[in-house]
Motif scaffolding. Sequence first.
Motif, PDB file in Angstrom:
ATOM      1  N   THR A  29       0.756  -1.247  -0.227  1.00 41.46           N
ATOM      2  CA  THR A  29       0.159  -0.102  -0.053  1.00 41.46           C
ATOM      3  C   THR A  29       0.958   1.301   0.084  1.00 41.46           C
ATOM      4  O   THR A  29       0.399   2.438   0.041  1.00 41.46           O
ATOM      5  CB  THR A  29      -0.938  -0.074   1.134  1.00 41.46           C
ATOM      6  N   SER A  30       2.085   1.078  -0.160  1.00 41.11           N
ATOM      7  CA  SER A  30       3.155   2.418  -0.036  1.00 41.11           C
ATOM      8  C   SER A  30       2.715   3.105  -1.358  1.00 41.11           C
ATOM      9  O   SER A  30       2.364   2.590  -2.493  1.00 41.11           O
ATOM     10  CB  SER A  30       4.382   1.974  -0.096  1.00 41.11           C
ATOM     11  N   ARG A  31       2.607   4.419  -1.147  1.00 43.21           N
ATOM     12  CA  ARG A  31       2.148   5.295  -2.336  1.00 43.21           C
ATOM     13  C   ARG A  31       3.063   6.176  -2.698  1.00 43.21           C
ATOM     14  O   ARG A  31       3.893   6.630  -1.921  1.00 43.21           O
ATOM     15  CB  ARG A  31       1.039   6.093  -1.841  1.00 43.21           C
ATOM     16  N   VAL A  32       3.351   6.807  -4.037  1.00 39.92           N
ATOM     17  CA  VAL A  32       4.296   7.675  -4.389  1.00 39.92           C
ATOM     18  C   VAL A  32       3.393   8.732  -5.216  1.00 39.92           C
ATOM     19  O   VAL A  32       3.792   9.413  -6.131  1.00 39.92           O
ATOM     20  CB  VAL A  32       5.442   7.002  -5.239  1.00 39.92           C
ATOM     21  N   ASP A  33       2.228   9.262  -4.746  1.00 38.70           N
ATOM     22  CA  ASP A  33       1.367   9.894  -5.501  1.00 38.70           C
ATOM     23  C   ASP A  33       1.455  11.384  -5.015  1.00 38.70           C
ATOM     24  O   ASP A  33       0.887  12.397  -5.837  1.00 38.70           O
ATOM     25  CB  ASP A  33      -0.185   9.586  -5.465  1.00 38.70           C
ATOM     26  N   ASN A  34       1.711  11.709  -3.891  1.00 38.47           N
ATOM     27  CA  ASN A  34       1.539  13.000  -3.322  1.00 38.47           C
ATOM     28  C   ASN A  34       3.147  13.470  -3.303  1.00 38.47           C
ATOM     29  O   ASN A  34       4.024  13.133  -2.739  1.00 38.47           O
ATOM     30  CB  ASN A  34       0.972  13.179  -1.886  1.00 38.47           C
ATOM     31  N   ILE A  35       3.255  14.301  -4.368  1.00 35.69           N
ATOM     32  CA  ILE A  35       4.686  14.661  -4.702  1.00 35.69           C
ATOM     33  C   ILE A  35       4.807  16.119  -4.369  1.00 35.69           C
ATOM     34  O   ILE A  35       4.089  17.192  -4.831  1.00 35.69           O
ATOM     35  CB  ILE A  35       5.228  14.488  -6.030  1.00 35.69           C
ATOM     36  N   VAL A  36       6.047  17.036  -3.727  1.00 38.74           N
ATOM     37  CA  VAL A  36       6.276  18.079  -3.664  1.00 38.74           C
ATOM     38  C   VAL A  36       7.548  18.383  -4.449  1.00 38.74           C
ATOM     39  O   VAL A  36       8.590  17.678  -4.056  1.00 38.74           O
ATOM     40  CB  VAL A  36       6.523  18.646  -2.071  1.00 38.74           C
ATOM     41  N   GLY A  83      18.703   4.757   4.043  1.00 36.87           N
ATOM     42  CA  GLY A  83      17.334   4.316   4.184  1.00 36.87           C
ATOM     43  C   GLY A  83      17.358   2.930   3.358  1.00 36.87           C
ATOM     44  O   GLY A  83      18.296   2.522   2.653  1.00 36.87           O
ATOM     45  N   GLU A  84      16.154   2.510   3.394  1.00 41.21           N
ATOM     46  CA  GLU A  84      15.986   1.209   2.792  1.00 41.21           C
ATOM     47  C   GLU A  84      14.487   1.308   1.921  1.00 41.21           C
ATOM     48  O   GLU A  84      13.575   1.817   2.100  1.00 41.21           O
ATOM     49  CB  GLU A  84      15.570  -0.118   3.638  1.00 41.21           C
ATOM     50  N   LEU A  85      14.665   0.809   0.557  1.00 41.01           N
ATOM     51  CA  LEU A  85      13.269   0.541  -0.099  1.00 41.01           C
ATOM     52  C   LEU A  85      13.100  -0.958  -0.524  1.00 41.01           C
ATOM     53  O   LEU A  85      14.481  -1.864  -0.931  1.00 41.01           O
ATOM     54  CB  LEU A  85      13.523   1.498  -1.530  1.00 41.01           C
ATOM     55  N   SER A  86      12.238  -1.517  -0.580  1.00 42.78           N
ATOM     56  CA  SER A  86      12.048  -2.951  -0.965  1.00 42.78           C
ATOM     57  C   SER A  86      11.995  -2.762  -2.416  1.00 42.78           C
ATOM     58  O   SER A  86      12.089  -1.723  -3.191  1.00 42.78           O
ATOM     59  CB  SER A  86      10.759  -3.280  -0.572  1.00 42.78           C
ATOM     60  N   TYR A  87      12.119  -3.868  -2.997  1.00 42.08           N
ATOM     61  CA  TYR A  87      12.462  -4.114  -4.790  1.00 42.08           C
ATOM     62  C   TYR A  87      10.990  -3.568  -5.105  1.00 42.08           C
ATOM     63  O   TYR A  87      11.027  -2.762  -6.336  1.00 42.08           O
ATOM     64  CB  TYR A  87      12.756  -5.608  -4.975  1.00 42.08           C
ATOM     65  N   LEU A  88       9.800  -3.601  -4.606  1.00 37.16           N
ATOM     66  CA  LEU A  88       8.512  -3.213  -5.100  1.00 37.16           C
ATOM     67  C   LEU A  88       8.480  -1.654  -4.868  1.00 37.16           C
ATOM     68  O   LEU A  88       7.984  -0.903  -5.967  1.00 37.16           O
ATOM     69  CB  LEU A  88       7.498  -3.902  -4.193  1.00 37.16           C
ATOM     70  N   GLN A  89       9.222  -1.189  -3.890  1.00 33.52           N
ATOM     71  CA  GLN A  89       8.881   0.242  -3.560  1.00 33.52           C
ATOM     72  C   GLN A  89       9.984   1.047  -4.830  1.00 33.52           C
ATOM     73  O   GLN A  89       9.350   2.109  -5.163  1.00 33.52           O
ATOM     74  CB  GLN A  89       9.465   0.606  -2.237  1.00 33.52           C
ATOM     75  N   GLU A 108      10.497  -0.239  -7.677  1.00 34.42           N
ATOM     76  CA  GLU A 108       9.682  -0.148  -8.955  1.00 34.42           C
ATOM     77  C   GLU A 108       8.694   0.654  -8.932  1.00 34.42           C
ATOM     78  O   GLU A 108       8.583   1.453 -10.140  1.00 34.42           O
ATOM     79  CB  GLU A 108       9.309  -1.993  -9.194  1.00 34.42           C
ATOM     80  N   GLN A 109       7.960   0.972  -7.815  1.00 33.22           N
ATOM     81  CA  GLN A 109       7.017   2.135  -7.771  1.00 33.22           C
ATOM     82  C   GLN A 109       7.413   3.234  -8.118  1.00 33.22           C
ATOM     83  O   GLN A 109       6.954   4.216  -8.992  1.00 33.22           O
ATOM     84  CB  GLN A 109       6.200   1.844  -6.654  1.00 33.22           C
ATOM     85  N   LEU A 110       8.459   3.545  -7.380  1.00 34.32           N
ATOM     86  CA  LEU A 110       9.177   4.908  -7.604  1.00 34.32           C
ATOM     87  C   LEU A 110       9.480   5.263  -9.068  1.00 34.32           C
ATOM     88  O   LEU A 110       9.294   6.154  -9.613  1.00 34.32           O
ATOM     89  CB  LEU A 110      10.183   5.173  -6.464  1.00 34.32           C
ATOM     90  N   THR A 111      10.478   4.269  -9.484  1.00 35.14           N
ATOM     91  CA  THR A 111      10.896   4.278 -10.657  1.00 35.14           C
ATOM     92  C   THR A 111       9.965   4.513 -11.671  1.00 35.14           C
ATOM     93  O   THR A 111       9.903   5.289 -12.740  1.00 35.14           O
ATOM     94  CB  THR A 111      11.735   3.262 -11.167  1.00 35.14           C
ATOM     95  N   SER A 112       8.578   3.699 -11.881  1.00 37.32           N
ATOM     96  CA  SER A 112       7.763   3.711 -12.703  1.00 37.32           C
ATOM     97  C   SER A 112       7.068   5.107 -12.644  1.00 37.32           C
ATOM     98  O   SER A 112       6.789   5.684 -13.785  1.00 37.32           O
ATOM     99  CB  SER A 112       6.762   2.602 -12.395  1.00 37.32           C
TER     100      SER A 112
END
Length: 333
Positions: free
Chosen positions: A8-15, A179-185, A187-191
Amino acid sequence: MVNNKQMTSRVDNIVVVGQGAMGLLWYHHLSQDQILNSASVTVNIKNDVTLLASNQDLLSKNNLRTSSYQFTSYQQASPKSYLLTYSQIADIESADIILLCLKSFHIASKIESIAKYISPHCIVILAHNGIGTFEAVAKLLPSQQVILAMLTTHGSLRISPLTITHTGLGQSDIGLLSGELSYLQQEQLTSKLNSALPQVTFHQDIVKKQWLKLAINCVINPITALNNIDNGKVNDDNFTEQIKILLTEIIEVSQAENIDLAFTDLQAMVHKVALATESNCSSMRSDVLAGRSTEVDYINGYIHRLGKKNNVATPENTRLWQQVLNLKVSASS
């Protein structure tokens, strides 16, 4: 068992922080991508892309609500006008990503001013020339904060305040500094970034990429600034020996920092970048011509400081660092 936090981690709200050429370039593409994506969304999810500008405190409430910017797409002749949404404290507090597109010497002070509003789960991305801001930023944020570096080769020119032109297509590289990012995170960020302004690639070793770009900047930026020449002139024979000395010093310093760089690779990269951008004015030369502060402290100055730290002589990088600083003084006097 599914990790719900990751799913459920989101990358939609961006400043996006910074109203310069690169800040507006990313704000434009991220906000337009958000508009395009929202057309196919059937659930009511709040997605926001906002811009945190250095001068917005001086704007009236009416100007904050009705501001716009002018953007000229790559190879298009005329600009178009777009609405601009400035960031408020609530936007910073809810941000999934904070992308700082600032001069290197403004990065730490900006983080310090907003650190108390940044969520510990927010991804902080540093996008600037040179190296040397991370240590100061890391001290201002929780130890578990995810901090990334972004390197980009896109060309963007600020014609006037809130007016930019996308002058050249490029690519962007991102990677973890802490910090740490899972592989899924990852992928979400890069996408998310890639769908806005491609091509974006995630690297497990972004520091090596930073050093490669640093080496190029240590050559092209000061030589063009000090000689008042376009990038392509760096390939002239009269600079060959100077480039050799600069790169040799950089490699010696990098070895002391356990970074493996090869002279022939760096030499070829400098030649290639100078050729590919032969008619461009480097950022450092642009700053000098405009009487602005340069980022030389985080480019040749960074090599100078690391040289002193590791007892490695860097006379040519030190000389150019000091000469560019003197240029800035002369421009402002």
